[in-house]
Every structure is written in structure tokens, then in C-alpha cells.
Design an enzyme around this catalytic site. Structure first.
Site, short mmCIF file in Angstrom:
data_model
loop_
_atom_site.label_atom_id
_atom_site.label_comp_id
_atom_site.label_asym_id
_atom_site.label_seq_id
_atom_site.Cartn_x
_atom_site.Cartn_y
_atom_site.Cartn_z
N HIS A 160 1.09 -2.22 6.84
CA HIS A 160 0.33 -2.15 5.58
C HIS A 160 0.35 -0.74 4.99
O HIS A 160 -0.47 -0.40 4.15
CB HIS A 160 -1.11 -2.62 5.79
CG HIS A 160 -1.21 -4.09 6.05
ND1 HIS A 160 -2.40 -4.73 6.23
CD2 HIS A 160 -0.25 -5.05 6.15
CE1 HIS A 160 -2.17 -6.03 6.44
NE2 HIS A 160 -0.88 -6.23 6.41
N CYS A 218 6.85 11.80 -13.08
CA CYS A 218 7.15 10.92 -14.22
C CYS A 218 5.93 10.70 -15.10
O CYS A 218 6.01 10.02 -16.13
CB CYS A 218 7.71 9.57 -13.74
SG CYS A 218 6.46 8.41 -13.14
N CYS A 236 2.43 11.64 -10.67
CA CYS A 236 3.85 11.77 -10.34
C CYS A 236 4.53 12.67 -11.38
O CYS A 236 4.03 12.84 -12.50
CB CYS A 236 4.47 10.37 -10.37
SG CYS A 236 6.22 10.33 -9.93
ZN LIG Z 1 6.77 8.24 -10.85
#
Ligand SMILES: [Zn+2]
Length: 259
Positions: A128, A160, A158
Site C-alpha cells: 500500500h 510540474c 511538484c
Molecule cells: Zn508532477
């Protein structure tokens, strides 16, 4: 099937019984929340403070994370606070000892608390996921947990630009396929599978007992309640016992040394 809990004075006899089955055998271990209860890690399904404050079905779902990552991160931080205060118990130590003594190839766990690693287990397959890594569900990037500081909203982001989450599997999210492949490989050649403290073994970890039995291996379940392996009749031996009592007794019976 309901039997009373094995008393402390009966533990050596119970361990000897399993040791006879496991003698000269390769012993696989699968664990769930029950092994960590004695460490103070609350069981998801239990009615403890943490999960009263954060209803898992409201907070621990992938859709909640997509909608409101800051909200889900409040739960992750509460989990972190709990995990910071806990330590491995005798069950984790005994499971690490089985591996160290060459009796077991490692442990497959449904827990995310990292306590097997802290007890010294070298090969731990966390089906998990675990809290030590951050993962971007949008672009697939991974980061070490401490390497990205959270923003003002409490969420680490992140490169991004999207919200990161710990590499822990939330409800509604696919389990890490890699981990399950490794778990199957690790269980491939075991003769005896110990299923310890799984108050809710879920797919695909629950396929491991079938896999072992299909090859003629035996399944031993150690749990406080006869559920769910015993409930499905998959176990060869069911021991109603606390993991932290039974597992050290088993190591002793198998090796002559205490964990
Ligand atoms: Zn990302």
C-alpha cells in the site's frame, strides 16, 4: 471457528505446533494493521481518535486529494504526528529476526508505518506504499519526502506545479503494481505463509494465501479475530493470538534464540 484467545502460558505450545509445520521450511510473512497495534498505530478500521477526526472515506480517497489536496494533507500530517511517536514492537522484531536467521525471504506488509524497516527487516514489500516518498499523480515524478518543503497551504508541489502526495495508496487508487509483483515473487517459493494481524486483508495481497496453497504450501494465520483468511477457509492453522506475543515465541521455537 470462534476460539478463545491463546493465553500467555499456552504460547510456547502454540509456537511449537507452528514450528513443527515450519521446520526446514521457507517461511513467508504477510502483515497487516494488527502487528502495529501494540506500537500504538491506530487501525484504520478501529474507532480511534485519528479516524474519528479524519473519516478515511472522506479524507483518504484519491478523489478528495484531486479536489482539495490541502484538506487531505491535514490528514497526512496527523498520521505523521502519530507515526513520529511510535516504535517497533516485539512482533516487528521477531519478523526481522526470521529474515536475519535465514528462515524468511522478507515481509509483505499492508502497513504504511515503516515499522518493519525500523525493526531491521531488510526486504519489506509495502503493497500500500509508504510515507517516505512523495509522488506526483499527474506527471509521475517522485521525490524524497524531506526534499520538497510544503507551501503556505501545507501542500508540497511538484516541479510540474501540481500537488504532491505521499506514495501511500488512497482509496480509489491503484496499488503499486511493482510492489505486488515483488510480493508474488517473494512468496513464490515459500512453504509456509504466516498471515499476521491482518484485520482486513484486501486484494491483491489476499491472493498470496491461495498462491501458496495451490502449490501445496500451508497458511498459518495469527490474528485476534478470525478474519478474513479464516473466514474464507483459506488458513490451515488459525491461532487467535496477539502478534507481539506469538511471533517472538515462534522465533524462539524455530531457532532456539529469542528475537
Ligand atoms: Zn508532477
Amino acid at each position: 471457528m470462534m476460539q478463545r484467545e491463546i493465553r500467555a502460558d499456552e504460547m510456547v505450545a502454540a509456537a511449537a505446533r507452528v514450528a513443527r509445520i515450519a521446520e526446514n521450511a521457507r517461511v513467508g510473512v504477510v502483515t497487516g494493521a494488527g502487528v502495529s497495534v501494540a506500537s500504538g498505530v491506530p487501525d484504520f478500521r478501529g474507532n480511534t481518535g485519528l479516524w474519528v477526526r479524519f473519516d478515511p472515506m472522506e479524507y483518504a480517497t484519491i478523489s478528495a486529494f484531486r479536489e482539495d489536496p490541502a484538506k487531505v494533507w491535514r490528514m497526512f500530517r496527523a498520521v505523521d504526528d502519530v507515526l513520529r511517536g511510535v516504535a517497533p514492537n516485539a512482533a516487528h522484531d521477531a519478523i526481522a529476526a526470521l529474515e536475519r536467521l535465514g528462515l524468511s525471504p522478507g515481509v509483505v506488509t499492508q502497513n504504511i508505518d515503516g515499522l518493519h524497516e525500523r525493526a531491521g527487516s531488510q526486504r519489506v514489500v509495502s503493497v500500500h506504499g509508504h510515507t517516505g516518498e512523495l509522488h506526483c499523480i499527474y506527471c509521475g515524478a517522485s521525490y524524497a519526502r524531506g526534499s520538497v518543503a510544503p507551501e503556505a497551504d501545507g501542500v508540497p508541489y511538484c516541479g510540474c506545479g501540481r500537488a504532491l502526495k505521499p506514495a501511500v495508496t488512497l482509496f480509489g487508487e491503484e496499488l503499486p503494481a511493482m510492489a505486488m509483483t515483488t510480493a508474488r515473487r517473494m512468496t513464490e517459493d515459500v512453504d509456509v505463509l504466516l498471515v499476521v494481524g491482518t484485520s482486513g486483508m484486501v486484494a491483491p495481497a489476499n491472493t498470496l494465501p491461495d498462491m501458496v496453497q495451490a502449490r501445496g504450501g500451508r497458511v498459518v494465520e495469527v490474528n485476534l479475530s478470525p478474519h478474513p483468511v479464516a473466514a474464507t477457509g483459506k488458513e490451515d492453522v488459525f491461532l487467535r493470538a496477539r502478534a507481539e506475543h506469538f511471533m517472538p515465541a515462534l522465533v524462539q521455537a524455530l531457532s532456539g534464540e529469542s528475537a
